[in-house]
Motif scaffolding. Structure first.
Motif, mmCIF file in Angstrom:
data_model
loop_
_atom_site.group_PDB
_atom_site.id
_atom_site.type_symbol
_atom_site.label_atom_id
_atom_site.label_comp_id
_atom_site.label_asym_id
_atom_site.label_seq_id
_atom_site.Cartn_x
_atom_site.Cartn_y
_atom_site.Cartn_z
ATOM 1 N N PRO A 90 -62.865 -14.702 -60.807
ATOM 2 C CA PRO A 90 -62.381 -13.580 -62.111
ATOM 3 C C PRO A 90 -61.156 -12.524 -61.427
ATOM 4 O O PRO A 90 -61.398 -12.228 -59.951
ATOM 5 C CB PRO A 90 -63.066 -12.945 -62.126
ATOM 6 N N LEU A 143 -62.225 -9.115 -59.881
ATOM 7 C CA LEU A 143 -62.868 -9.299 -58.823
ATOM 8 C C LEU A 143 -61.552 -8.795 -56.865
ATOM 9 O O LEU A 143 -62.086 -7.882 -56.824
ATOM 10 C CB LEU A 143 -63.632 -10.258 -58.430
ATOM 11 N N SER A 163 -61.445 -5.177 -55.531
ATOM 12 C CA SER A 163 -61.224 -5.424 -54.234
ATOM 13 C C SER A 163 -59.937 -4.351 -53.994
ATOM 14 O O SER A 163 -60.423 -3.168 -52.757
ATOM 15 C CB SER A 163 -61.190 -6.512 -53.531
ATOM 16 N N ALA A 217 -59.091 -2.059 -50.536
ATOM 17 C CA ALA A 217 -59.275 -3.205 -49.259
ATOM 18 C C ALA A 217 -57.606 -3.261 -49.209
ATOM 19 O O ALA A 217 -57.028 -4.624 -50.513
ATOM 20 C CB ALA A 217 -59.850 -4.670 -49.866
ATOM 21 N N PRO A 263 -54.689 -6.692 -49.300
ATOM 22 C CA PRO A 263 -54.576 -7.910 -50.105
ATOM 23 C C PRO A 263 -55.304 -8.965 -48.302
ATOM 24 O O PRO A 263 -55.927 -9.536 -49.311
ATOM 25 C CB PRO A 263 -52.876 -8.631 -50.143
ATOM 26 N N GLN A 299 -57.259 -7.795 -46.842
ATOM 27 C CA GLN A 299 -58.635 -8.393 -46.514
ATOM 28 C C GLN A 299 -59.586 -8.649 -47.813
ATOM 29 O O GLN A 299 -60.694 -8.853 -47.735
ATOM 30 C CB GLN A 299 -58.749 -6.245 -46.347
ATOM 31 N N THR A 300 -58.642 -8.135 -48.561
ATOM 32 C CA THR A 300 -59.335 -8.767 -49.828
ATOM 33 C C THR A 300 -59.677 -10.431 -49.802
ATOM 34 O O THR A 300 -60.126 -11.286 -50.040
ATOM 35 C CB THR A 300 -57.773 -8.624 -51.830
ATOM 36 N N THR A 315 -62.478 -11.503 -47.737
ATOM 37 C CA THR A 315 -63.813 -11.053 -48.126
ATOM 38 C C THR A 315 -64.385 -11.180 -49.062
ATOM 39 O O THR A 315 -65.542 -11.032 -49.394
ATOM 40 C CB THR A 315 -63.843 -9.296 -47.685
ATOM 41 N N VAL A 316 -63.211 -11.281 -50.157
ATOM 42 C CA VAL A 316 -63.647 -11.647 -51.525
ATOM 43 C C VAL A 316 -63.381 -13.329 -52.172
ATOM 44 O O VAL A 316 -63.887 -14.197 -52.074
ATOM 45 C CB VAL A 316 -63.040 -10.741 -52.300
ATOM 46 N N PRO A 334 -64.564 -16.336 -49.488
ATOM 47 C CA PRO A 334 -65.774 -16.375 -49.768
ATOM 48 C C PRO A 334 -66.382 -17.156 -50.923
ATOM 49 O O PRO A 334 -66.822 -18.465 -51.456
ATOM 50 C CB PRO A 334 -66.317 -14.710 -49.148
ATOM 51 N N LEU A 335 -65.464 -17.244 -52.636
ATOM 52 C CA LEU A 335 -65.656 -17.456 -53.590
ATOM 53 C C LEU A 335 -65.033 -18.822 -53.397
ATOM 54 O O LEU A 335 -65.330 -19.733 -54.175
ATOM 55 C CB LEU A 335 -64.752 -16.564 -54.473
ATOM 56 N N ASP A 377 -73.139 -19.617 -50.499
ATOM 57 C CA ASP A 377 -73.305 -18.593 -50.835
ATOM 58 C C ASP A 377 -73.026 -18.071 -52.105
ATOM 59 O O ASP A 377 -73.933 -17.431 -52.930
ATOM 60 C CB ASP A 377 -73.230 -17.436 -50.268
ATOM 61 N N ALA A 378 -71.764 -18.230 -52.642
ATOM 62 C CA ALA A 378 -71.201 -18.091 -53.947
ATOM 63 C C ALA A 378 -71.405 -19.108 -55.424
ATOM 64 O O ALA A 378 -70.918 -18.957 -56.264
ATOM 65 C CB ALA A 378 -69.925 -17.907 -53.286
ATOM 66 N N TYR A 380 -54.922 -0.225 -53.802
ATOM 67 C CA TYR A 380 -55.309 0.528 -52.261
ATOM 68 C C TYR A 380 -54.874 1.585 -51.308
ATOM 69 O O TYR A 380 -55.257 2.147 -50.549
ATOM 70 C CB TYR A 380 -55.245 -0.785 -50.734
ATOM 71 N N ALA A 420 -67.068 -6.094 -62.537
ATOM 72 C CA ALA A 420 -66.395 -7.176 -61.481
ATOM 73 C C ALA A 420 -66.562 -6.841 -60.219
ATOM 74 O O ALA A 420 -66.827 -6.547 -59.107
ATOM 75 C CB ALA A 420 -64.845 -6.506 -61.621
ATOM 76 N N PHE A 447 -68.768 -8.287 -57.017
ATOM 77 C CA PHE A 447 -69.106 -9.295 -56.109
ATOM 78 C C PHE A 447 -70.336 -10.276 -56.071
ATOM 79 O O PHE A 447 -71.162 -9.624 -55.100
ATOM 80 C CB PHE A 447 -68.843 -8.781 -54.389
ATOM 81 N N PRO A 448 -69.709 -11.484 -56.622
ATOM 82 C CA PRO A 448 -70.972 -12.200 -56.443
ATOM 83 C C PRO A 448 -71.762 -12.949 -55.103
ATOM 84 O O PRO A 448 -72.936 -13.006 -55.454
ATOM 85 C CB PRO A 448 -70.773 -13.455 -56.963
ATOM 86 N N HIS A 449 -71.498 -12.798 -54.790
ATOM 87 C CA HIS A 449 -71.153 -13.234 -52.966
ATOM 88 C C HIS A 449 -71.908 -11.771 -52.208
ATOM 89 O O HIS A 449 -72.727 -12.804 -51.162
ATOM 90 C CB HIS A 449 -70.233 -14.178 -52.661
ATOM 91 N N MET A 450 -72.205 -10.948 -52.744
ATOM 92 C CA MET A 450 -72.787 -10.217 -52.359
ATOM 93 C C MET A 450 -73.924 -9.531 -52.490
ATOM 94 O O MET A 450 -73.751 -9.082 -53.503
ATOM 95 C CB MET A 450 -71.694 -9.065 -51.425
ATOM 96 N N TYR A 496 -68.381 -1.621 -49.946
ATOM 97 C CA TYR A 496 -67.376 -1.669 -50.248
ATOM 98 C C TYR A 496 -66.462 -1.087 -49.675
ATOM 99 O O TYR A 496 -65.263 -1.660 -48.672
ATOM 100 C CB TYR A 496 -67.316 -3.026 -51.143
ATOM 101 N N MET A 542 -66.863 0.009 -46.348
ATOM 102 C CA MET A 542 -66.714 -1.504 -45.485
ATOM 103 C C MET A 542 -64.716 -1.652 -44.930
ATOM 104 O O MET A 542 -64.530 -1.869 -43.742
ATOM 105 C CB MET A 542 -67.340 -2.107 -45.598
ATOM 106 N N VAL A 543 -64.508 -1.875 -46.127
ATOM 107 C CA VAL A 543 -62.474 -1.695 -45.556
ATOM 108 C C VAL A 543 -61.833 -0.892 -45.123
ATOM 109 O O VAL A 543 -60.680 -0.824 -44.782
ATOM 110 C CB VAL A 543 -61.952 -2.398 -47.138
ATOM 111 N N LYS A 590 -79.310 -9.828 -55.617
ATOM 112 C CA LYS A 590 -77.153 -10.350 -55.907
ATOM 113 C C LYS A 590 -77.700 -9.947 -57.237
ATOM 114 O O LYS A 590 -78.220 -9.519 -58.097
ATOM 115 C CB LYS A 590 -77.770 -11.439 -55.795
#
Lengths: 323, 338
Positions: free
Chosen positions: A221, A224, A228, A233, A235, A237-238, A241-242, A245-246, A321-322, B74, B86, B88-91, B99, B102-103, B131
């Motif tokens: 989406p 997300l 980020s 974050a 660009p 980093q986004t 990290t997002v 992975p997705l 994981d995603a 940012y 929104a 993050f589904p993987h975290m 987050y 972290m960044v 999750k």
């Protein structure tokens, strides 16, 4: 007739047996599911997996080198020839495996790098009618015969072909010669070098990487990525990290295609590039010219094992994981 | 008064569509400010302009006095609670909340400890390892809130954050959000299409319609003194009498608003302004019943009558002829016809 239940008006435009059948299927949902699943499961289980297992079982059969006969005496000799360093055939066989594996890895990596920006553009920036145009553009090469494409690349890459002409016109002959003089990737000409073979493989399998990557990116989406960025974050980093992975399950799905298709191919290695067998050529020769079905079957286990190890590694790295 | 956010003649166009059309707005530091309007009225685009997901086509946007045009999200000292959360589904929930730190390169132990605190603040202390998919809608909403607040923004943007929750939970979250805003003392900018939500939580509300602001006022002013027909209708659910009808009643040719609860039925002749009509329909709403009455010229007016009153009240049947009456001071003169 007196009845305490609801008075139902059956549809009059349908035959009675059709209404009864519909009602039966509606009430017995398990039966419906069974009827729907039985044909594909039979096909998948018996014809698809069954034949594969029959093939794999033959890897344990014995081949007599003198009589050229296959006998159902179970042996591990075929696997020893591939996996046991003390076996006299080990060296030649492991060369074939490593050659194939190296090419499949290089093709997969290059496809992933080329596919990601295209897939990202298709998923994020292309809308409506242009999306269809892009889908067609990506899949168009797959509409042409694979053999024709492979053969035409031998012409394209041959000395005097269009690539040589273009490089000459750009005055880059020296660069090409320097690249072809390199060990491993080089050769006497593009069409007989590993570089040429790599180009053809990457050309042929790229769509199989673009489409799953694009599908995975499409499912991320946009909010997300905005979230980020909103949280501070950059660009880069986004992306790390997002987005990556997705989208990674899609890249892994694509890599299974490019990797296994390269592992199993025997036509491109025959037409383009230096001499030396790929796994596919070995299988083809073993079962075709020699009739050593057990050895051919043993060789087909190699890509299965490699893909299994690859997926296990990907899972351990968190690629799924995603999902 | 220091300003948190300042719009000066901001427009945002998409080709020919003017999503935001020449909007000027000043939001004070520490204010609970709502942007209220129907979908497509430009309120969400305004929020996205503040967050930096959109850039204005024209005009100047300042955040804490600094020009924001061209500044990427940012680098802005604002954070957003998204409509779809929104997460993050993987975290894990904890990593989601951490987050923002972290960044920024905050050490792992520090940021996870801070994230634990934030989760405790939104009453989800034991949910860090889950999750997001394993949480309910209300819990995800709280995680989104904790995640947006961990960077200690001076402005928090909330994009219809309670839209997906059921009524009971929504009401509970409204008072929690209001309390949280008081406790933190930061600016909340809250986008909603629910006028009840906007009125109950906000210090001030801007009512959006077709990319423009109709009125910016305190909830009470908006409700009792709407300036336009749109605000009267959208915020108060008020009846709008067109200028012609108002003229026949009062001699003043100007549109006005009358709230349904300020109109009553006359059984006999009485004092005040009176209007004959016919009851078309009656809707039962629990605390009140709404009568739809057609008056001269086909104009329809809503009349709200409280239910369960002990005093006997005249309650006409559908179809019956009635006379409506109201006190002259119940009429709020509107500046323009929307």
């Amino acid at each position: 007739m007196a009845s305490a239940s609801l008075t139902l008006t059956p549809p009059t435009h349908l035959a009675r047996w059709r209404v009864q059948l519909s009602t039966l299927l509606y009430r017995r949902s398990t039966l419906t599911l069974f009827l729907l699943l039985a044909p594909p499961l039979l096909w998948f289980g018996v014809i698809y997996l069954g034949s594969l297992l029959a093939l794999l079982a033959q890897a344990f059969y014995t081949f007599d080198d003198f009589t050229m006969a296959v006998s159902p005496e179970l042996t591990l000799d075929n696997f020893r020839a591939i996996a046991d360093p003390s076996n006299p055939l080990f060296g030649a066989n492991i060369d074939i495996v490593l050659r194939t594996l190296g090419m499949a890895s290089a093709v997969t990596l290059a496809s992933a790098l080329l596919a990601f920006p295209i897939a990202y553009y298709m998923a994020r920036y292309v809308h409506g009618r242009w999306k269809g145009v892009w889908y067609i553009a990506v899949m168009l090469p797959m509409w042409a015969s694979y053999i024709v494409k492979a053969y035409s690349w031998t012409v394209i890459l041959a000395k005097g072909g269009i690539v040589y002409w273009l490089i000459g016109a750009l005055g880059l002959n020296g660069v090409l010669e320097a690249i072809l003089a390199l060990p491993v990737i080089g050769g006497s000409s593009l069409s007989t070098s590993n570089l040429g073979r790599f180009l053809v493989f990457t050309y042929i399998w790229l769509p199989f990487m673009i489409l799953p990557t694009q599908a995975a990116l499409e499912r991320v989406p946009p909010s997300l990525l905005q979230a980020s960025s909103d949280l501070g974050a950059t660009p880069a980093q986004t992306f790390r990290t997002v987005l990556l992975p997705l989208a990674f399950p899609g890249v892994v799905a694509g890599s299974i295609f490019t990797f296994s298709l390269t592992l199993g191919d025997y036509i491109i290695p025959t037409l383009v590039g230096p001499s030396g067998y790929f796994i596919g050529n070995m299988v083809y020769t073993m079962q075709g010219s020699i009739g050593n079905i057990p050895m051919a079957a043993a060789f087909t286990v190699v890509p299965i094992v490699i893909i299994t190890v690859y997926l296990a590694l990907a899972k351990r790295l968190g690629a799924f994981d995603a999902l | 008064m220091t300003l948190a956010v300042e719009f000066s003649q901001i427009s945002r166009h998409y080709d020919a569509v003017r999503a935001v059309d020449n909007v000027s707005l000043a939001i004070a530091d520490g204010e609970f400010f709502s942007m209220l309007g129907p979908s497509g009225s430009g309120k969400t685009t305004c929020l996205r302009l503040i967050a930096g997901f959109e850039q204005p086509s024209a005009g100047s946007l300042r955040i804490h006095g600094q020009e924001a045009a061209g500044v990427p999200p940012y680098l802005r000292d604002v954070n957003t609670v998204f409509q779809d959360y929104a997460l993050f589904p993987h975290m894990s929930v904890l990593d989601n909340v951490a987050y923002g730190l972290m960044v920024k390169g905050v050490a792992k132990s520090t940021r996870l400890a801070r994230a634990e605190q934030m989760l405790a603040m939104v009453k989800l202390a034991d949910y860090g390892m889950r999750k997001p998919a394993a949480l309910s809608g209300g819990q995800r909403q709280r995680v989104a809130l904790a995640r947006a607040l961990i960077n200690q923004p001076r402005v928090l943007l909330l994009d219809e954050p309670l839209g997906a929750l059921d009524l009971k939970l929504r009401e509970a979250m409204q008072s929690e959000l209001k309390a949280l805003q008081k406790q933190l003392g930061i600016t909340f900018i809250y986008v909603t299409h629910d006028q009840g939500e906007a009125l109950s939580m906000s210090d001030r509300v801007a009512v959006f319609n077709k990319g423009r602001i109709e009125q910016v006022d305190s909830p009470q002013q908006l409700y009792t003194q709407p300036r336009t027909a749109f605000v009267a209708d959208f915020v108060g659910g008020a009846n709008v009498l067109p200028a012609a009808l108002a003229e026949t009643l009062t001699g003043r040719a100007q549109a006005c608003a009358i709230r349904p609860e300020q109109i009553y039925f006359l059984s006999e002749h009485g004092a005040g302004l009176q209007l004959p009509g016919q009851v078309l329909d009656i809707q039962y709403h629990g605390a009140v019943s709404r009568f739809e009455v057609e008056v001269a010229g086909g104009q329809r007016l809503a009349v709200a009558v409280p239910n369960g009153q002990t005093l006997a009240q005249y309650r006409p049947e559908p179809g019956s002829a009635v006379r409506l009456a109201w006190a002259p001071e119940a009429m709020v003169w509107l500046s323009e016809q929307g």
